[in-house]
Design an enzyme around this catalytic site. Structure first.
Site, PDB file in Angstrom:
ATOM      1  CG  HIS A 290      -2.016   0.993   1.187  1.00 31.10           C
ATOM      2  ND1 HIS A 290      -2.240   1.831   0.118  1.00 31.10           N
ATOM      3  CD2 HIS A 290      -2.965   1.330   2.119  1.00 31.10           C
ATOM      4  CE1 HIS A 290      -3.259   2.618   0.381  1.00 31.10           C
ATOM      5  NE2 HIS A 290      -3.719   2.345   1.601  1.00 31.10           N
TER       6      HIS A 290
ATOM      7  CG  HIS B   6      -3.683   2.141  -9.331  1.00 27.51           C
ATOM      8  ND1 HIS B   6      -4.989   2.016  -8.931  1.00 27.51           N
ATOM      9  CD2 HIS B   6      -3.037   2.800  -8.324  1.00 27.51           C
ATOM     10  CE1 HIS B   6      -5.143   2.582  -7.741  1.00 27.51           C
ATOM     11  NE2 HIS B   6      -3.985   3.058  -7.345  1.00 27.51           N
TER      12      HIS B   6
ATOM     13  CG  ASP C 111       3.244   4.355  -5.250  1.00 27.12           C
ATOM     14  OD1 ASP C 111       3.206   5.139  -4.292  1.00 27.12           O
ATOM     15  OD2 ASP C 111       2.390   3.469  -5.442  1.00 27.12           O
TER      16      ASP C 111
END
Length: 429
Positions: free
Chosen positions: A267, A306, A362
């Protein structure tokens, strides 16, 4: 005309009309489908809640196919460009953009509550010198419930508001102190003359100077990162906040559960994995071999793809632009060139295109955090500070939702039944 789904149970030949509302059916309606009166109704088996809605929410809208992210209906691109984190926080909590008077009162309240009780400082100083900052943040956030026992009165709107203000205000203080603790440096108190994000940077990096002055480009970039992380619908940590909050516990305990969920590498820790990947690649010349390794299953491409976005992650585009401002101040991270080349090659390769693998939030955020000189273990703390208003908006919505019940998922039991117990004196004879 009422929309419905007709389900035929081939075990009994019976048909059921299941109403469709907002593109969904109620699990309870599926539970009415039974083979006979003696057996339980059907349940939906959905590990990870891949296609199960746990709530109705008006906080965040995501269209993964089109790469759309909106807070309360406002596109993330406009909020990142034209707003600031505290205004976005107000929007998430209250549902509307503030008037000038409402905004000024909101900023004043949060600024006033950035200080924490001195006993919190003592509590944090009790951690080992090498304690992980996320562990410290999770524990100290949960500990705030003991400082504000009135927080348990979640049915009082004014009380809820006060806890929300306190938590948004104090999270940067707790995060900065966990950072200083790991470095063996004295904790820095908040400076109420500074903006929310500038104050956070001051508590992180101030040394002997009488007044810490951060470069405005860095303040803006970090503010944008906070906005991009502010909420993201029913992700793992938000689900944790809602699940724990459904027991009607105080919001500090519920948010502490969210921090615990965010702590996990699947996460909140993904951007650290991106940096490790880029360092392992080493140079642009090694990228083709790395790409082949990914295709052959020998390497893992971190920061791409994702669970929700199947076109592009709109946050990634915004962060990529923010990189330029940050590196103008700090100097270019050599890993940036590897990242850009890797992105370019991957986006042109049919292997990744067909699998809808695009850079996510990210992929570039770790590079920015590293440019700020944050150690990797602080990345998730920054994520948690940004996500706090979203967690609280979701918690607030939960407390006012009459349809919500205490979270208690079903299970599919697969173990033994009706075994005869043999006493230990006989089993061990």
């Amino acid at each position: 005309m009422t929309e419905s789904l007709t389900v035929r149970d081939n075990r009994t030949g019976q048909e059921y009309d299941v109403p469709i509302t907002d593109g969904s059916i109620k699990a309870a309606d599926i539970g009415k489908i039974k083979a006979d009166e003696e057996t339980p109704g059907l349940a939906v088996y959905d590990p990870g809640f891949v296609n199960t809605a746990s709530c109705r929410s008006a906080v965040t809208y995501i269209d993964g196919e089109k790469g759309i992210l909106e807070y309360r209906g406002y596109p993330i691109e406009q909020l990142a460009e034209k707003s600031n984190f505290l205004e976005v926080s107000y929007l998430l909590i209250h549902g509307d953009l503030p008037t000038k008077a409402e905004y000024e009162a909101w900023v004043h309240e949060i600024t006033y509550h950035t200080f924490v009780h001195e006993n919190v400082k003592t509590f944090m100083q009790g951690f080992r010198y090498d304690a992980h900052p996320m562990g410290m943040l999770m524990a100290s956030t949960g500990a705030l419930s003991t400082f504000y026992p009135d927080a348990r009165n979640i049915s009082d709107p004014e009380n809820r508001h006060m806890q929300i203000v306190r938590m948004i205000a104090k999270m940067p203080t707790l995060g900065a102190w966990s950072f200083r603790h790991a470095q063996g440096k004295p904790y820095i108190y908040p400076d109420n003359d500074l903006s929310y994000t500038a104050n956070f940077l001051s508590m992180l990096f101030k040394m002997s100077e009488s007044k810490y002055e951060a470069d405005e480009r860095l303040v803006k970039a970090l503010d944008i990162l906070f906005i991009l992380h502010a909420d993201h619908e029913q992700n793992c940590s938000t689900n944790a906040v809602r699940s724990v909050g459904s027991s009607q516990v105080d919001p500090y305990s519920a948010v502490s559960a969210g921090i615990g969920a965010l702590y996990g590498p699947l996460h909140g820790g993904a951007n650290e994995a991106v940096l490790r990947m880029l360092r392992r690649i080493g140079s642009k010349e090694n990228i083709p071999a790395f790409i082949e390794g990914v295709k052959n299953g020998n390497e893992k491409l971190m920061g791409f793809g994702h669970r929700v976005y199947k076109n592009h992650d709109p946050r990634a585009t915004i962060i990529k632009k923010a990189c330029d401002d940050v590196f103008e101040v700090t100097g270019v991270n050599p890993l940036l060139e590897i990242a850009k080349e890797l992105e370019k090659i991957a986006l042109e390769d049919e292997y990744f295109i067909s699998r809808k693998l695009y850079p996510n939030v990210d992929f570039y955020s770790g590079l920015i955090y590293e440019a700020f000189q944050f150690p990797p273990e602080m990345f998730t703390v920054l994520f948690a500070i940004g996500r706090t208003p979203g967690w609280l908006a979701q918690w607030l919505e939960l407390t006012q939702d009459k349809e919500q019940k205490i979270a208690r998922p079903k299970q599919i039991y697969t173990g033994e039944r009706r075994l005869d117990f043999t006493p230990a004196s006989e089993r061990w004879a």
